[in-house]
Design an enzyme around this catalytic site. Sequence first.
Site, short mmCIF file in Angstrom:
data_model
loop_
_atom_site.label_atom_id
_atom_site.label_comp_id
_atom_site.label_asym_id
_atom_site.label_seq_id
_atom_site.Cartn_x
_atom_site.Cartn_y
_atom_site.Cartn_z
N ASP A 1 0.87 -1.16 0.00
CA ASP A 1 0.00 0.00 0.00
C ASP A 1 0.92 1.22 0.00
O ASP A 1 2.07 1.13 0.46
CB ASP A 1 -0.88 -0.01 1.25
CG ASP A 1 -1.70 1.26 1.37
OD1 ASP A 1 -2.34 1.63 0.37
OD2 ASP A 1 -1.68 1.88 2.44
N ASP B 1 -0.08 5.30 0.27
CA ASP B 1 -0.40 6.36 1.24
C ASP B 1 -0.45 5.76 2.65
O ASP B 1 -1.17 4.80 2.89
CB ASP B 1 -1.77 6.97 0.92
CG ASP B 1 -1.66 8.35 0.30
OD1 ASP B 1 -0.75 9.11 0.67
OD2 ASP B 1 -2.51 8.66 -0.56
N LYS C 1 -8.82 -2.48 -2.73
CA LYS C 1 -8.68 -3.27 -1.51
C LYS C 1 -9.83 -2.93 -0.57
O LYS C 1 -10.21 -1.77 -0.50
CB LYS C 1 -7.36 -2.90 -0.79
CG LYS C 1 -6.12 -3.23 -1.56
CD LYS C 1 -4.91 -2.52 -0.92
CE LYS C 1 -4.98 -1.03 -1.17
NZ LYS C 1 -3.87 -0.27 -0.56
N ASP D 1 -1.18 -0.06 6.06
CA ASP D 1 -1.42 0.67 7.32
C ASP D 1 -2.85 0.51 7.82
O ASP D 1 -3.14 0.87 8.96
CB ASP D 1 -1.12 2.16 7.15
CG ASP D 1 -2.09 2.83 6.20
OD1 ASP D 1 -2.26 2.34 5.06
OD2 ASP D 1 -2.71 3.84 6.59
#
Lengths: 304, 304
Positions: A28, A30, A228, A253
């Site tokens: 991922d 960001d 996702k 995250d």
Amino acid sequence: MPPLPKYLSGDQSAIDEFINKFDIFLFDCDGVLWSGDHLFPGTVEALELLRSKGKKTVFVTNNSTKSRADYQKKLTAMGIPSNVDEIFASAYSSAIYISRIMKLPAPKNKVFVIGEAGIETELKSEGIEFLGGTDPGLRRDITPEDFKNIADGSMLDENVGIVLAGLDFHINYLKLSLGYAYLARGAKFLATNLDSTLPSNHTFFPGAGSISIPLINMTKQQPIALGKPSQAMMDAIEGKFQFDRKTACMVGDRMDTDIKFGLEGKLGGTLAVLTGVSKKSEWEAEGAPIVPAYYVDKLSDLKG
Amino acid sequence: MPPLPKYLSGDQSAIDEFINKFDIFLFDCDGVLWSGDHLFPGTVEALELLRSKGKKTVFVTNNSTKSRADYQKKLTAMGIPSNVDEIFASAYSSAIYISRIMKLPAPKNKVFVIGEAGIETELKSEGIEFLGGTDPGLRRDITPEDFKNIADGSMLDENVGIVLAGLDFHINYLKLSLGYAYLARGAKFLATNLDSTLPSNHTFFPGAGSISIPLINMTKQQPIALGKPSQAMMDAIEGKFQFDRKTACMVGDRMDTDIKFGLEGKLGGTLAVLTGVSKKSEWEAEGAPIVPAYYVDKLSDLKG
């Protein structure tokens, strides 16, 4: 109850063992590599370490405002070497789903887009006809004539068969009205992704989920989501990269998107980082539904 | 299971009995008296019939874009005689709630408004400080500077203690970002009403609920809603008009707002009309949660 995740930060032998276990790392972006325009220190070195050990790196992002080419430019500008084939974004995933899975028969297969240029670029790359999107004609206030022309259908394209909603920094009442009108007339409902928030500048702004949720609330219909944690996206990634899921690790995250995505995709591992949305307390809570296999405070801790 | 509602259309003795039972009639407007700018035929005559029999009529509307004075103008323009004290709108209900029930201590009691002029007018009438609303400075695209200034707080007014979300035909990403930032900093969350759709031109457009739902989705927080079916609104109406609830009848087109409002308020009766959102099938369904006491095809059927 799944066991608590293994904490890797500062434990070199655990880090080595973790890295050796996998051949491919899905990242991922960001909240993991950067936040907004702020690159986390040590991101480049951590990625280089993995690559130097022969690991494949793939950047998986729900950000639908950018095409894969846009995203590569962002990676490059931040000093992260990459090529466009390492990038898998929800706009691309949506285009693939529309062209290769839905395959609605022409002519009633046009897409009404609520979103930014990244979606348009990927739809074009798959030869999909669309309207809406960045059309300047829709970046304005709704008028009494619009109410009338939407209601009587004269402002609608009868060949729209799909409404695709992604993050739109130019969302307005007119676009929501048009999106609803197409859905009410039977168009299929897709969303690039359903993230309620967008991490930026160390805080949160409205995410793509903020664009589709009014339409969900109006129609009482759930869209098919192409980001996702939708496994439609995992299937597309696997189809493209041809890897053994047991040798893959998802790094992210957010428990409810990234880690869920890896767990439901039955990857060999999941690594949580604490530089984004989810806090440790999420998986430490009694009966926590989503628990990663590993975690670090920050990605750069993998450098040792 | 409550009994099925009594059908009044075409049954003069049942209509007479119904009218005689009540002293005060609370009317929903959109979908009952009119749809959009289209007045249903016979509306004026039905209201005049009730008034000629000494009944009190009150217009209760969730439409937060108009003040009570605006609404009276609308009634007048449509040929419905009324006075401003017969009108109870969700913008007014919100202002009353903020000034007389919440009573946040100054100076941290400013309201950030997402909505139209009607809300501003009613807040002013109660002496409530506010920002946002129709401010032309917020009717624009978000900029990179805005992201920064919202994140670091420099664009925020530290005295905002309340976010009030109502129907906003000028909704945009900037306003949603500001609303979220205030809520994330602890502001109380109010909504004029939560209707997902707005009936207009014989179809539906996004309602006030479409404005608050992204903030609900981002914060996982429910706002206090000041429109139907919130009983905060019923309490305010009762406080103002001083009537015996047993002699009151709520007239509306939506089961989940109007009829629920009357049932939960323990009014003497509820009358459904079939000229708006809800269909007969809603209350005829097995285990229907909300069943009116009476129904007519259209309000003008009360004329006999």
